[in-house]
Design a protein around this motif. Sequence first.
Motif, PDB file in Angstrom:
ATOM      1  N   ILE A   1       0.839  -1.205   0.000  1.00 15.51           N
ATOM      2  CA  ILE A   1       0.000   0.000   0.000  1.00 15.51           C
ATOM      3  C   ILE A   1       0.874   1.256   0.000  1.00 15.51           C
ATOM      4  CG2 ILE A   1      -1.395   1.343   1.623  1.00 15.51           C
ATOM      5  CD1 ILE A   1      -3.087  -0.370  -0.117  1.00 15.51           C
ATOM      6  N   GLU A   2       1.953   1.215   0.775  1.00 16.93           N
ATOM      7  CA  GLU A   2       2.810   2.400   0.859  1.00 16.93           C
ATOM      8  C   GLU A   2       3.449   2.730  -0.487  1.00 16.93           C
ATOM      9  OE1 GLU A   2       5.627   1.904   3.969  1.00 16.93           O
ATOM     10  OE2 GLU A   2       4.111   2.019   5.530  1.00 16.93           O
ATOM     11  N   THR A   3       3.803   1.698  -1.248  1.00 20.37           N
ATOM     12  CA  THR A   3       4.418   1.987  -2.544  1.00 20.37           C
ATOM     13  C   THR A   3       3.403   2.635  -3.486  1.00 20.37           C
ATOM     14  OG1 THR A   3       3.902  -0.150  -3.476  1.00 20.37           O
ATOM     15  CG2 THR A   3       5.983   0.040  -2.331  1.00 20.37           C
ATOM     16  N   ILE A   4       2.141   2.220  -3.373  1.00 26.82           N
ATOM     17  CA  ILE A   4       1.111   2.823  -4.223  1.00 26.82           C
ATOM     18  C   ILE A   4       0.870   4.272  -3.827  1.00 26.82           C
ATOM     19  CG2 ILE A   4      -1.356   2.764  -4.796  1.00 26.82           C
ATOM     20  CD1 ILE A   4      -0.102   0.509  -6.071  1.00 26.82           C
ATOM     21  N   PHE A   5       0.787   4.528  -2.517  1.00 29.22           N
ATOM     22  CA  PHE A   5       0.398   5.847  -2.051  1.00 29.22           C
ATOM     23  C   PHE A   5       1.599   6.722  -1.701  1.00 29.22           C
ATOM     24  CE2 PHE A   5      -3.438   3.389  -1.554  1.00 29.22           C
ATOM     25  CZ  PHE A   5      -4.414   4.275  -1.954  1.00 29.22           C
ATOM     26  N   SER A   6       2.800   6.321  -2.103  1.00 30.13           N
ATOM     27  CA  SER A   6       4.031   7.068  -1.792  1.00 30.13           C
ATOM     28  C   SER A   6       4.052   7.478  -0.319  1.00 30.13           C
ATOM     29  CB  SER A   6       4.156   8.334  -2.644  1.00 30.13           C
ATOM     30  OG  SER A   6       3.930   8.059  -3.980  1.00 30.13           O
ATOM     31  N   TRP A   7       3.660   6.580   0.547  1.00 28.89           N
ATOM     32  CA  TRP A   7       3.613   6.862   1.972  1.00 28.89           C
ATOM     33  C   TRP A   7       5.020   6.673   2.541  1.00 28.89           C
ATOM     34  CZ3 TRP A   7      -0.202   9.034   4.550  1.00 28.89           C
ATOM     35  CH2 TRP A   7      -0.151   9.034   5.940  1.00 28.89           C
ATOM     36  N   PRO A   8       5.555   7.680   3.246  1.00 29.22           N
ATOM     37  CA  PRO A   8       6.965   7.597   3.659  1.00 29.22           C
ATOM     38  C   PRO A   8       7.174   6.659   4.842  1.00 29.22           C
ATOM     39  CG  PRO A   8       6.006   9.626   4.453  1.00 29.22           C
ATOM     40  CD  PRO A   8       4.944   8.952   3.657  1.00 29.22           C
ATOM     41  N   GLY A   9       6.883   5.371   4.658  1.00 30.01           N
ATOM     42  CA  GLY A   9       7.042   4.400   5.738  1.00 30.01           C
ATOM     43  C   GLY A   9       8.056   3.332   5.378  1.00 30.01           C
ATOM     44  N   ILE A  10       8.101   2.295   6.230  1.00 29.77           N
ATOM     45  CA  ILE A  10       9.041   1.205   6.046  1.00 29.77           C
ATOM     46  C   ILE A  10       8.878   0.530   4.681  1.00 29.77           C
ATOM     47  CG2 ILE A  10       9.566  -1.133   6.829  1.00 29.77           C
ATOM     48  CD1 ILE A  10      10.717   0.693   8.674  1.00 29.77           C
ATOM     49  N   GLY A  11       7.624   0.339   4.280  1.00 34.34           N
ATOM     50  CA  GLY A  11       7.363  -0.363   3.025  1.00 34.34           C
ATOM     51  C   GLY A  11       7.985   0.368   1.855  1.00 34.34           C
ATOM     52  N   ASN A  12       7.784   1.662   1.833  1.00 35.66           N
ATOM     53  CA  ASN A  12       8.345   2.462   0.759  1.00 35.66           C
ATOM     54  C   ASN A  12       9.871   2.456   0.816  1.00 35.66           C
ATOM     55  OD1 ASN A  12       7.892   3.921  -1.485  1.00 35.66           O
ATOM     56  ND2 ASN A  12       6.735   5.530  -0.479  1.00 35.66           N
TER      57      ASN A  12
END
Lengths: 350, 299
Positions: free
Chosen positions: A295-306
């Motif tokens: 989800i973070e990669t889709i929403f460019s969310w600055p978290g661990i996933g990204n």
Amino acid sequence: MSIGKFLTRPVPPALRFVFGIGSWLLTVAITLVGLAALTFLIGRVVPIDPVLRIVGEKAPQSVYDRVFLELGLNKPLYQQFWEYLAALLRGDFGTSFSTTRPVLTDLLDFFPATLELSSLGLVLGIVFGVPMGVASAYWHEKWPDHLIRVIGLIGYSVPIFWLGLVGLFVFYFKLGWVSGPGQVDVFFQGVVPHVTGSILIDSSLAGEWEIFWNAVSHMTLPALLLGYYSLAYISRMTRSVMLDQLSREYVLTARLKGASELQVVVGHALRNAAIPLVTVVALSYGGLLEGSVLIETIFSWPGIGNYIYSSLFAADMNAVLGGTLLVGCAFVFLNMLSDVLYRTLDPRSR
Amino acid sequence: MTLPTQSEDIRSDLRAARLAEFKSFARRFMRNPLGIVGLVIVIALLVCAAAAPLLATHDPYLPILSDRLSAPSAEYWFGADELGRDIYSRIIYGSRLTLLIVGLVIVTSAPVGLVIGAVAGNYGGWIDRIFMRITDVFLAIPKLLLALAFVAALGPGIVNAALAITLTAWPPYARLARAEALVVRNSDYVNAIRLAGASQFRIVVFHIMPMCMSSVIVRMTFDMAGIILTAAGLGFIGLGAQPPLPEWGAMISTGRKFIFDQWWVATVPGIAIFVVSLGFNLLGDAMRDLLDPHLRQRN
């Protein structure tokens, strides 16, 4: 199994409690060491030649030899692992090639954002999932049950990253109900001082309510998606636990004594179902931490996933493995927590 | 014609009993409409994969740049992608890749888990404890992340992706097989073969592992949906099948760039993943209702 069997006299309860905690801590420690062993093996053994990964194919022999020695690859494997473990315990996860900062610093910077998003998702999952599961069990094999089961099954089957893309297309691009990717709008970025790392808390601490609402509108869609993702699991488990509880005799007793349906279902059955549900919630929190990677990669969310995602493309294995290790530790911690909660909540397990 | 000997009699009885059991199984299965939907989807997937050249309307690899990103039409049923390749044909051929990954993962993870679990349960003691601790470690790690790190180390590709998913998929089978082995280990028939001098190997392979099959099959059907989603996730990140292979997750990933203007490029492969994994989930649900002995007792 326990140390108690080596003692001739019966073990006093207090001592048995200490043994219980001790063996349980040992289990957790072994799991954590196993986790470290796995990332160690992936990082050092799986690539055919870790030196080549660093220096490249065309490096002269002298450079190759130096890196070989620097990595400590001439030492036996168990010694390498021991040093790796010692480094991890000191908080040394290695240095990220792409950000040139220690991986742990990077991870601690990015983790709060992931925690914020997945916690919101979890809250949404509980708020919607538990009542849905209860309704599903109450109207067992009736249309609400079928409807809720289908909603859950769809949640199990849909690729969450795709749902994120479609959600962006519909609710951001077509309808304009929510804001697009990112944590806040571009001109709000870096305005709020970084205190906790959670944008909602930081912006309200700074009194920047405009930024707060902007962040809410950015967060709505990914949080709802993660909520749906956990709802599928939570409602299904709630349903099966509640089905079991509602078929018990105390439910019949309560009804015969004239308790209202609401009191029977919520006051009696759900109260008893709550204990196993704590475990379910803890497990789904772990699932959310993982689901947030995509989800973070889709929403460019600055978290661990990204962070992990962008490190993958920089071939930055230290960062990827550090992230894996951190989320793995969070997993183990959550399992531990659910264990403890189960033991303290359920009087029978004392 | 000779008179049937006693052993042939028994054999034909056995065959009749098996047939009757299968018939009752099929009858109970037919009563579950959702299970039938799942079965139809799975069969459709198999047909797509087998008859891909017949079903496809275009060459899935042939770029026609003049038609790039064209909308769904009579010519391109689901539109064309960024190189002007027919998305419908690519979806059809992509079913082969999906089946390939699922097949690779299942044929590697189920036997590995089965052997580890059966050995642990059969021998008990230290072997059991060590094996189960290892299993627990794998269970305690986020699956997608482990697979991701593993492929990142090995290098992207469809076989490596399948290997990585296998690495995360075997522990539940080990758990299942161990539980079953613990029950069977001291049963009379196993003791009888043991007294007859059968080796441990023989006991594990021929007498304990077959007892685990029905729960393993249920688990497998459920797992397939998860494997498809993980494989698609890896493909989406760029670690699964590499271009120009028409893997569905990778197709979403390229379509992501055009989501606002040419929505069909990313949307259609996602629907394919969704439908197939829904099919396996529905089938798995139905199979569990039928095969799970605990549920059967309750009904």
